[in-house]
Write an enzyme that holds these catalytic residues in place. Structure first.
Site, PDB file in Angstrom:
ATOM      1  N   ASP A  65      35.742  39.164  46.031  1.00 60.24           N
ATOM      2  CA  ASP A  65      35.679  38.220  45.123  1.00 60.24           C
ATOM      3  C   ASP A  65      36.186  38.332  43.634  1.00 60.24           C
ATOM      4  OD1 ASP A  65      35.087  35.984  43.420  1.00 60.24           O
ATOM      5  OD2 ASP A  65      32.802  35.834  44.119  1.00 60.24           O
ATOM      6  N   VAL A  66      37.209  37.706  43.610  1.00 64.64           N
ATOM      7  CA  VAL A  66      37.991  38.045  42.359  1.00 64.64           C
ATOM      8  C   VAL A  66      37.247  37.779  41.021  1.00 64.64           C
ATOM      9  CG1 VAL A  66      40.586  37.812  43.236  1.00 64.64           C
ATOM     10  CG2 VAL A  66      39.251  35.964  42.304  1.00 64.64           C
ATOM     11  N   ASN A  92      46.637  35.557  43.236  1.00 68.85           N
ATOM     12  CA  ASN A  92      47.047  34.059  43.889  1.00 68.85           C
ATOM     13  C   ASN A  92      45.685  33.444  44.029  1.00 68.85           C
ATOM     14  OD1 ASN A  92      48.448  32.209  46.032  1.00 68.85           O
ATOM     15  ND2 ASN A  92      46.814  33.404  47.092  1.00 68.85           N
ATOM     16  N   TYR A 164      40.563  22.705  36.752  1.00 67.52           N
ATOM     17  CA  TYR A 164      41.410  23.341  37.250  1.00 67.52           C
ATOM     18  C   TYR A 164      42.800  23.370  36.363  1.00 67.52           C
ATOM     19  CZ  TYR A 164      45.380  24.166  41.000  1.00 67.52           C
ATOM     20  OH  TYR A 164      46.281  24.690  41.674  1.00 67.52           O
ATOM     21  N   LYS A 168      44.553  26.585  34.667  1.00 67.93           N
ATOM     22  CA  LYS A 168      46.217  26.890  34.991  1.00 67.93           C
ATOM     23  C   LYS A 168      46.784  26.877  33.361  1.00 67.93           C
ATOM     24  CE  LYS A 168      46.104  27.490  39.526  1.00 67.93           C
ATOM     25  NZ  LYS A 168      46.233  28.617  40.064  1.00 67.93           N
TER      26      LYS A 168
END
Ligand code: NAD
Length: 266
Positions: A65-66, A92, A164, A168
């Site tokens: 899990d990043v 990614n 989100y 980003k």
């Protein structure tokens, strides 16, 4: 013709699905060995690993899990242990948990920031530490390359997706800052910002004719992107041909960031 990533080694987070899987295939087709990170089911990574191994490169699946610091570190360490070094990180992995801002819970906000921003930082930091330790290898121009998966929503606000878009947007400044800080170690940090690409993350849009038509209105190039539209540019960014490219983001969006609402207006 020689392959542009011959002998290089890579870790792709979320490398078993969608854009990540296309990047995995493309890096392998250009000669790179690939560690394929999976999150909840090791099956697809294993199958993909077997598929690309048939092309003559090495591959293995690595769970993690990043957003967990120990997992991020371990994934990089396992890549180095299996391949001897790590040249390329494709950061990614990402998720969407959409809700109008007024209804978004703190958990929904945090979860997306944890995976899409903190997760990118944790894996990038772990990779950069190894890049510095290994230095610029023989026949290579840099000590390593980090490609962060951004989105057009690093610059385009997106109602109903505040978590989100904020993540980003944060990725954009993280890329620039890491690139500035790590350049002296000959580490490149770059971003790739897809527009709308057909994957599981947005299936309910492109899978519905009416919604897909509305989406195409936002794309001057007139088509929704495919995963391979992203994979090719990523493999170039990873290669020595792009050695002087750092701290910038390449938009792969069919013109989505060109203010399509102004076509024929104003
Ligand atoms: P996808 O759902 O097919 O892939 C997401 C991947 O991330 C999966 O492999 C999933 O297992 C992995 N993942 C999720 N949470 C994780 C975690 N905590 N740890 C490790 N892995 C985790 O979707 P996709 O469209 O291929 O998305 C890949 C990236 O591309 C994301 O960062 C996304 O934000 C970005 N992106 C996608 C689009 C698009 O239109 N599809 C556009 C711009 C950016």
């Amino acid at each position: 013709m020689s392959k542009r990533l011959e002998g290089r080694t890579a870790l792709v987070t979320g490398g078993d699905s969608g854009i990540g899987a296309a990047i995995t295939r493309e890096l392998a087709s250009q000669g790179a060995d690939v560690a394929i990170n999976w999150h909840s089911d090791n099956g697809p990574a294993q199958e993909l690993g077997e598929e690309i191994s048939r092309g003559g490169v090495r591959a293995f699946g690595v769970g993690g899990d990043v957003s967990k610091e120990e997992d991020a570190t371990r994934m990089v360490e396992e890549t180095v242990a299996r391949f001897g070094r790590i040249d390329i990180l494709i950061s990614n992995a990402g998720i969407q948990i959409d809700a109008p801002a007024l209804e978004m819970t703190a958990d929904e906000w945090r979860k997306v920031l944890d995976v899409n921003l903190t997760g990118q930082f944790l894996v990038a930091r772990a990779a950069a530490r190894h890049f510095i330790e290994q230095g610029v290898g023989e026949g290579r121009r840099s000590a390593g390359v980090i490609v962060c998966m951004s989105s057009v929503h690093d610059v385009v606000p997106w109602a109903g997706h505040a978590n989100y878009a904020a993540a980003k947007g944060g990725v954009d400044m993280m890329i620039k800052t890491l690139a500035q800080e790590l350049a002296k170690h000959r580490i490149r940090v770059v971003g790739i910002a897809p527009g709308a690409i057909k994957t599981d993350i947005n299936k309910e849009v492109w899978g519905d004719e009416e919604k897909a038509d509305e989406l195409r209105e936002l794309i001057p190039y007139g088509r929704i992107g495919e995963v391979d539209d992203v994979a090719g540019p990523v493999s170039w960014l990873c290669s020595d041909e792009a050695d002087y490219v750092t701290g910038t983001t390449l938009y792969v969006d069919g013109g989505m960031t060109l203010y399509p609402g102004f076509i024929g207006n104003g």
